[in-house]
Design a protein around this motif. Structure first.
Motif, PDB file in Angstrom:
ATOM      1  N   LEU A 729      29.132  18.724  42.574  1.00  0.00           N
ATOM      2  CA  LEU A 729      28.192  19.832  42.728  1.00  0.00           C
ATOM      3  C   LEU A 729      28.989  21.124  42.700  1.00  0.00           C
ATOM      4  N   ARG A 730      28.545  22.077  41.890  1.00  0.00           N
ATOM      5  CA  ARG A 730      29.286  23.308  41.649  1.00  0.00           C
ATOM      6  C   ARG A 730      28.517  24.507  42.186  1.00  0.00           C
ATOM      7  N   THR A 731      29.214  25.368  42.907  1.00  0.00           N
ATOM      8  CA  THR A 731      28.530  26.544  43.441  1.00  0.00           C
ATOM      9  C   THR A 731      28.077  27.477  42.328  1.00  0.00           C
ATOM     10  N   ASP A 732      28.798  27.519  41.205  1.00  0.00           N
ATOM     11  CA  ASP A 732      28.392  28.425  40.132  1.00  0.00           C
ATOM     12  C   ASP A 732      27.103  27.969  39.453  1.00  0.00           C
ATOM     13  N   LEU A 733      26.804  26.678  39.503  1.00  0.00           N
ATOM     14  CA  LEU A 733      25.584  26.153  38.895  1.00  0.00           C
ATOM     15  C   LEU A 733      24.530  25.759  39.926  1.00  0.00           C
ATOM     16  N   ASP A 734      24.961  25.284  41.088  1.00  0.00           N
ATOM     17  CA  ASP A 734      24.040  24.729  42.080  1.00  0.00           C
ATOM     18  C   ASP A 734      23.826  25.626  43.293  1.00  0.00           C
ATOM     19  N   GLY A 735      24.566  26.738  43.400  1.00  0.00           N
ATOM     20  CA  GLY A 735      24.478  27.571  44.590  1.00  0.00           C
ATOM     21  C   GLY A 735      25.234  26.936  45.743  1.00  0.00           C
ATOM     22  N   ALA A 736      24.969  27.426  46.957  1.00  0.00           N
ATOM     23  CA  ALA A 736      25.635  26.884  48.144  1.00  0.00           C
ATOM     24  C   ALA A 736      25.352  25.392  48.263  1.00  0.00           C
ATOM     25  N   VAL A 737      26.353  24.645  48.741  1.00  0.00           N
ATOM     26  CA  VAL A 737      26.243  23.188  48.854  1.00  0.00           C
ATOM     27  C   VAL A 737      26.389  22.800  50.319  1.00  0.00           C
ATOM     28  N   LEU A 738      25.423  22.056  50.843  1.00  0.00           N
ATOM     29  CA  LEU A 738      25.436  21.603  52.229  1.00  0.00           C
ATOM     30  C   LEU A 738      25.754  20.114  52.278  1.00  0.00           C
ATOM     31  N   VAL A 739      26.769  19.756  53.074  1.00  0.00           N
ATOM     32  CA  VAL A 739      27.147  18.363  53.308  1.00  0.00           C
ATOM     33  C   VAL A 739      26.860  18.051  54.768  1.00  0.00           C
ATOM     34  N   ARG A 740      26.113  16.993  55.008  1.00  0.00           N
ATOM     35  CA  ARG A 740      25.821  16.541  56.372  1.00  0.00           C
ATOM     36  C   ARG A 740      26.526  15.213  56.606  1.00  0.00           C
ATOM     37  N   LEU A 741      27.394  15.187  57.609  1.00  0.00           N
ATOM     38  CA  LEU A 741      28.124  13.981  57.975  1.00  0.00           C
ATOM     39  C   LEU A 741      27.627  13.479  59.320  1.00  0.00           C
ATOM     40  N   GLY A 742      27.494  12.156  59.461  1.00  0.00           N
ATOM     41  CA  GLY A 742      27.070  11.588  60.728  1.00  0.00           C
ATOM     42  C   GLY A 742      27.072  10.077  60.682  1.00  0.00           C
ATOM     43  N   SER A 743      26.626   9.477  61.764  1.00  0.00           N
ATOM     44  CA  SER A 743      26.645   8.020  61.872  1.00  0.00           C
ATOM     45  C   SER A 743      25.732   7.356  60.847  1.00  0.00           C
ATOM     46  N   GLU A 744      24.751   8.102  60.331  1.00  0.00           N
ATOM     47  CA  GLU A 744      23.847   7.527  59.331  1.00  0.00           C
ATOM     48  C   GLU A 744      24.369   7.706  57.911  1.00  0.00           C
ATOM     49  N   GLY A 745      25.590   8.185  57.773  1.00  0.00           N
ATOM     50  CA  GLY A 745      26.182   8.367  56.456  1.00  0.00           C
ATOM     51  C   GLY A 745      26.394   9.836  56.143  1.00  0.00           C
ATOM     52  N   PHE A 746      26.324  10.164  54.890  1.00  0.00           N
ATOM     53  CA  PHE A 746      26.466  11.561  54.490  1.00  0.00           C
ATOM     54  C   PHE A 746      25.406  11.891  53.445  1.00  0.00           C
ATOM     55  N   ARG A 747      25.071  13.176  53.423  1.00  0.00           N
ATOM     56  CA  ARG A 747      24.070  13.645  52.465  1.00  0.00           C
ATOM     57  C   ARG A 747      24.516  14.986  51.914  1.00  0.00           C
ATOM     58  N   VAL A 748      24.346  15.171  50.616  1.00  0.00           N
ATOM     59  CA  VAL A 748      24.757  16.403  49.949  1.00  0.00           C
ATOM     60  C   VAL A 748      23.541  17.020  49.273  1.00  0.00           C
ATOM     61  N   SER A 749      23.333  18.303  49.467  1.00  0.00           N
ATOM     62  CA  SER A 749      22.213  18.997  48.824  1.00  0.00           C
ATOM     63  C   SER A 749      22.672  20.380  48.379  1.00  0.00           C
ATOM     64  N   ALA A 750      22.007  20.910  47.356  1.00  0.00           N
ATOM     65  CA  ALA A 750      22.381  22.204  46.792  1.00  0.00           C
ATOM     66  C   ALA A 750      21.239  23.194  46.959  1.00  0.00           C
ATOM     67  N   GLN A 751      21.592  24.459  47.192  1.00  0.00           N
ATOM     68  CA  GLN A 751      20.592  25.471  47.496  1.00  0.00           C
ATOM     69  C   GLN A 751      19.636  25.713  46.338  1.00  0.00           C
ATOM     70  N   ARG A 752      20.104  25.637  45.105  1.00  0.00           N
ATOM     71  CA  ARG A 752      19.188  25.842  43.976  1.00  0.00           C
ATOM     72  C   ARG A 752      18.145  24.739  43.905  1.00  0.00           C
ATOM     73  N   GLY A 753      18.477  23.559  44.409  1.00  0.00           N
ATOM     74  CA  GLY A 753      17.494  22.485  44.451  1.00  0.00           C
ATOM     75  C   GLY A 753      16.554  22.602  45.625  1.00  0.00           C
ATOM     76  N   ILE A 754      17.018  23.239  46.708  1.00  0.00           N
ATOM     77  CA  ILE A 754      16.179  23.406  47.900  1.00  0.00           C
ATOM     78  C   ILE A 754      15.204  24.555  47.706  1.00  0.00           C
ATOM     79  N   ARG A 755      15.696  25.658  47.167  1.00  0.00           N
ATOM     80  CA  ARG A 755      14.875  26.863  46.991  1.00  0.00           C
ATOM     81  C   ARG A 755      14.806  27.190  45.498  1.00  0.00           C
ATOM     82  N   THR A 756      13.851  26.592  44.819  1.00  0.00           N
ATOM     83  CA  THR A 756      13.716  26.802  43.385  1.00  0.00           C
ATOM     84  C   THR A 756      12.747  27.952  43.110  1.00  0.00           C
TER      85      THR A 756
END
Length: 768
Positions: A729-756
C-alpha cells in the motif's frame, strides 16, 4: 420559499460527499425538476433537493472533463497563456494560475504553475522578471494531474483545485527561455493587476513584516504573506476570521457607500422625486459590496455578504420586505449555485452559522447596544463551539476577550486605513495601520499566554456535533422557552466523549501521507509515539505543522510519550520543530548529531541504541538499529529501526536504511514481522532480497511522494515484493495507511478507500 432554498443547498451538499457522480442522463433531468414546483406544490422541497444535487453534479462533470490527459504527465509541453491570479513570490519560486490559450490537446484550460530557478537576461530570475497578473507568456512546462495528500482530518487539496477549476499543476522548465507576449487587458485582469499593485506597495513600504502581510490580507484578500506562526496565534485567540476580507468588512463598506449615496441624492430634490434615495442607496450598497468582494478574490465570507446585501437591497428597491433568514438562505443558495464546493469549506459553515446565530438571538424585543453586543458574543462563542471542535479540534476560550478588542480595532480602524491607503497612495495610513497591528499582536500574544486560553481535544463524531447544535438552539432560544439551560446537556457529548483508541494490547500505526517524506504515529490505549515528522515543504512550511500536528489534535493526542527522529534528512526531520512547538515529548530518541537545533526544544534527548525496550498498555517496542559502534557512511544507515509488537503480531519501521544495514539485520530473528514499512521510500538501494526473505511480511507500507523527482518507488523493488506475494500500500496512491495489530491478527486499510470522493483521480486500495 426558505425551505425550498435550504433544500437546494442540502442537495448541493449531498453531492459533495458521494464516491461517484450520477450519469449525464440524470443531469439532463434538471430542467424538468425546476418545473415540478409549478405543477405539484407539495413536491417543491424534494424537487429542490434533487435540483441542487443534479446542478452540482453537472458542474462537477464539466470541471472533471477539463483535467490533464494522463499520457501528458511528466512530459515537456509548450503552452501559451495569461497569468490569471495574483502571483505569490516565495524564496525559491513564484506561484500563479495560468489561463491556457494555446497548448497540445489534453492540456486543461487552467493550470497552477511554480517558476523555480530559471533564466532571465542570462542570470537567475530577479523578481522584476517574473510574470505579473494579466500578462501573456509562452512557457515550457511539465505538468501532473491534480493530486494532494489524503489524511484523516486533513486538508483536501484535490477538492480545492477542483473548486478553482485547476486541471493540472506543474512547473516552468528551465531549458527553454520563457517569453513575455504582452498584456491581455480583460476586466478581471485589471482587477488582479490592481490587487498586485496594492500588495507590492504595502510590502515595499513595510518590508516582510507581520503588519505587511495582515494589511495585504485586509486590503486585497491575499493571506499568503501571513506566516504560520501568526496563523497559530490567530487560531489560539479566535480572531482568524478578522485577518481577511470578512463579511463584517464588506457590510461596513457597503453600508458606508449606501449612506453617502443617500445623502448626496437627497441634496438634489428633483432627482429624489423621480427616484427615491433609498433605491440609490441600495444600488450603491450592491456596487460597493461587489467591488470590495471582487478586490478580495471573492472568498466565501465576501460572497455570502455580497449576496445578502444584494437580496436586501433588491427588496428595498422593490418596496417589499425580506426576512433575515430568507435573505440568509437565499445567499447560501446563490453561493452554492456559483460555487458548489464552497459547502466543504469551514468558512462557509462558520460564516453562515455566525450570521444565523446573530439573527436568532436578536430576534426579540429591542435591547441596549451593550446588551446586544454581549448577547452576540455569547451566542457566537457557544453556538459555534460544536462546529469548531468538529472542524479544528479546538476552541479558543479566550476568543470573546480577544475579539472584544480586535473586532472594533480591525473593522473600524485598521481596515479603513488599509482601504484608504489602497485608494490613495499615501504612506501615513499604511504606517498608522502597521503601528496599530503591532499593538494588536502584542495584545493577542498576552491573551494566548493566559491559562486555559485554548481548549483542545479530539474531533468529535458527527452525531455528537448535530446533537450539540440542537443543544445550541435550545440554549439560545427566546425567553419563555422552558428549560433552556438543558441545552448544555445536549452539547456535552461533543466535549466529553473519549477519543476512539486502541484496546489494551492493541496498536494502531498510521503512516501519514506526507508527500516525499515519512511520518508515522503509533498509538496504544493511553500512549502515543511519533516516528519521524515529515518533510520540510518550504522556508516557512513543513509537514509537521500542516499534516502531523492536525492529525494528532484530531485524534485526541495532547502530548507525545515518545518521539523518534530516525536520521538527519529533511524529509524525515523537517517537521520536527513544528511538532515540538505544539506538543511536549516525554522522551526524544534520534540518531541526530548532538549539535542539531531540534535538541534545544526537548528536555533530555537520547540516541537510538539497539536493545532499548519498553512496553505500553500491553504493546512492546524495541530499537533494533543502530548498534553502538556500528559504522555508517551515510545518514540513511544511521536510521533508527523500531519494531512494534502487539498480540503476537508485529510491524517493522525501518526509516531510510539501505542494503548494508539490511544485511546486518538479517541475522536477527526479531525482524520477522507481519507488516513492513518499506525502507527508504522504495529506493533501489534498499529492500534487498535477503532482507525481504528474513522479514517475510504479508503486507508492506510504502511512503513516497506522487511522481517525486527521485523516481521512488523503483519498479524493480516493487517487482521483488510482488514476486513474494506481499501486498504493497502506497501513500502516494492510497493516502494515509492504518495498520491495526492485536491478538485477533492485523488489519491494513487506506484512507482513499475509507473516504472516497468522486474527484479522487487515483486508484483506491482495499484493506486486508
Amino acid at each position: 420559499m426558505t425551505a425550498v432554498l435550504v433544500a437546494f443547498a442540502a442537495g448541493v451538499g449531498w453531492l459533495q460527499v458521494q464516491a461517484g457522480l450520477p450519469g449525464p442522463a440524470w443531469v439532463a433531468a434538471l430542467p424538468f425538476l425546476v418545473l415540478v414546483p409549478l405543477r405539484v406544490r407539495f413536491l417543491a422541497i424534494p424537487a429542490a433537493f434533487a435540483a441542487g444535487f443534479l446542478w452540482a453534479a453537472g458542474y462537477a462533470h464539466w470541471r472533471l472533463a477539463d483535467r490533464l490527459a494522463p499520457e501528458l504527465e511528466g512530459r515537456d509541453l509548450e503552452v501559451v497563456g495569461v497569468v490569471a491570479s495574483l502571483p505569490a513570490a516565495g524564496e525559491r519560486a513564484l506561484r500563479f494560475e495560468l489561463d491556457v490559450e494555446s497548448a497540445p490537446a489534453g492540456v486543461p484550460k487552467k493550470v497552477l504553475l511554480s517558476w523555480y530557478r530559471s533564466l532571465c537576461a542570462g542570470g537567475e530570475v530577479p523578481i522584476e522578471c517574473y510574470p505579473h497578473a494579466g500578462e501573456r507568456w509562452r512557457f515550457t512546462v511539465r505538468l501532473k494531474r491534480p493530486h494532494g495528500n489524503v489524511n484523516p482530518h486533513g486538508f483536501d487539496y484535490e477538492c480545492w483545485l477542483l473548486e478553482r477549476g485547476i486541471g493540472a499543476t506543474g512547473y516552468v522548465r528551465p531549458r527553454a527561455q520563457p517569453s513575455n507576449l504582452g498584456i491581455r487587458g480583460s476586466f478581471l485582469d485589471r482587477v488582479e493587476q490592481t490587487r498586485e499593485i496594492v500588495r507590492d506597495r504595502f510590502k515595499t513600504r513595510l518590508g516582510e513584516t507581520p503588519a505587511a502581510g495582515i494589511l495585504v490580507a485586509l486590503a486585497v484578500g491575499d493571506q499568503r504573506s501571513i506566516s504560520a506562526e501568526e496563523w497559530r496565534l490567530f487560531n489560539r485567540t479566535g480572531v482568524t476570521h478578522l485577518m481577511s476580507i470578512s463579511g463584517l468588512h464588506v457590510t461596513m463598506v457597503s453600508g458606508l457607500a449606501a449612506w453617502l449615496a443617500g445623502i448626496v441624492w437627497l441634496r438634489h430634490p428633483r432627482l429624489a422625486l423621480h427616484v427615491p434615495a433609498r433605491r440609490i442607496a441600495a444600488i450603491a450598497a450592491i456596487g460597493a459590496a461587489f467591488g470590495y468582494a471582487l478586490l478580495s478574490g471573492f472568498a466565501v465570507p465576501a460572497q455570502r455578504t455580497f449576496w445578502m446585501v444584494t437580496v436586501v437591497a433588491a427588496a428595498l428597491w422593490s418596496g417589499s420586505r425580506v426576512s433575515a433568514f430568507r435573505a440568509l438562505s437565499l445567499a447560501a443558495a446563490l453561493v452554492l449555485a456559483f460555487d458548489p464546493w464552497a459547502v466543504l469549506a469551514p468558512g462557509f459553515w462558520l460564516s453562515f452559522g455566525a450570521v444565523g446565530l446573530i439573527f436568532y438571538v436578536l430576534n426579540e424585543k429591542p435591547e441596549s447596544r451593550p446588551v446586544q453586543w454581549l448577547r452576540v458574543q455569547w451566542a457566537i462563542t457557544v453556538g459555534l463551539a460544536p462546529a469548531a471542535l468538529f472542524l479544528f479540534a479546538q476552541i479558543p476560550v479566550i476568543g470573546p476577550l480577544a475579539n472584544a478588542v480586535a473586532i472594533p480595532l480591525v473593522s473600524a480602524v485598521i481596515t479603513p486605513l488599509a482601504l484608504g491607503a489602497a485608494v490613495v497612495p499615501l504612506d501615513f495610513p499604511v504606517d498608522a495601520a502597521a503601528w496599530l497591528i503591532g499593538r494588536l499582536l502584542e495584545f493577542l500574544e498576552w491573551c494566548a499566554s493566559l491559562p486555559l486560553a485554548l481548549w483542545q481535544q479530539h474531533a468529535p463524531p458527527l452525531w455528537s456535533v448535530l446533537l450539540g447544535l440542537a443543544g445550541v438552539a435550545w440554549l439560545l432560544a427566546p425567553r419563555g422557552v422552558p428549560w433552556r439551560a438543558s441545552g448544555l446537556a445536549l452539547m456535552l457529548p461533543a466535549a466529553a466523549l473519549p477519543a476512539p483508541a486502541p484496546a489494551p494490547g492493541e496498536a494502531w500505526i498510521t503512516t501519514l501521507d506526507a508527500g516525499q517524506g515519512l511520518a508515522v504515529v503509533v498509538r496504544t490505549a493511553n500512549r502515543a509515539l511519533l516516528y519521524d515528522a515529515g518533510p520540510q515543504l518550504g522556508p516557512d512550511a513543513d509537514a509537521g505543522d500542516r499534516i502531523v500536528a492536525p492529525f494528532l489534535r484530531a485524534t485526541g493526542v495532547s502530548r507525545l510519550d515518545a518521539m523518534i527522529v530516525t536520521h538527519d534528512d529533511m524529509d524525515h526531520a523537517g517537521g520536527a520543530a513544528s511538532v515540538l512547538a505544539d506538543f511536549d515529548a516525554d522522551e526524544f530518541l534520534s540518531s541526530l548529531a548532538a549539535s542539531h537545533p531540534v535538541h534545544a526544544l526537548v528536555g533530555a534527548p537520547r540516541p537510538c541504541r539497539r536493545g532499548m525496550r519498553w512496553s505500553w498498555d500491553g504493546v512492546a517496542f524495541e530499537i533494533l538499529h543502530p548498534a553502538p559502534g556500528t559504522p555508517a557512511r551515510r545518514a540513511n544507515d544511521r536510521s533508527c529501526v523500531l519494531k512494534v509488537s502487539a498480540g503476537g503480531r508485529g510491524m517493522l519501521l525501518t526509516g531510510d536504511i539501505e542494503a548494508s544495514t539490511e544485511e546486518r539485520l538479517v541475522s536477527f530473528e526479531k525482524i520477522r514481522s507481519d507488516v513492513l514499512l518499506v525502507p527508504h521510500h522504495g529506493s533501489r538501494t534498499s529492500s534487498s532480497e535477503p532482507f525481504l526473505d528474513a522479514v517475510r511480511p504479508a503486507a508492506a507500507v510504502l511512503a513516497a511522494g506522487y511522481r517525486n523527482r527521485f523516481g521512488h518507488p523503483d519498479p524493480g523493488v516493487l517487482e521483488r515484493y510482488a514476486r513474494r506475494g506481499i501486498r504493497v500500500l502506497r501513500t502516494d496512491l492510497d493516502g494515509a495507511v492504518l495498520v491495526r495489530l492485536g491478538s485477533e491478527g492485523f488489519r491494513v486499510s487506506a484512507q482513499r478507500g475509507i473516504r472516497t470522493r468522486y474527484w479522487s483521480a487515483l486508484p483506491q486500495s482495499r484493506g486486508i
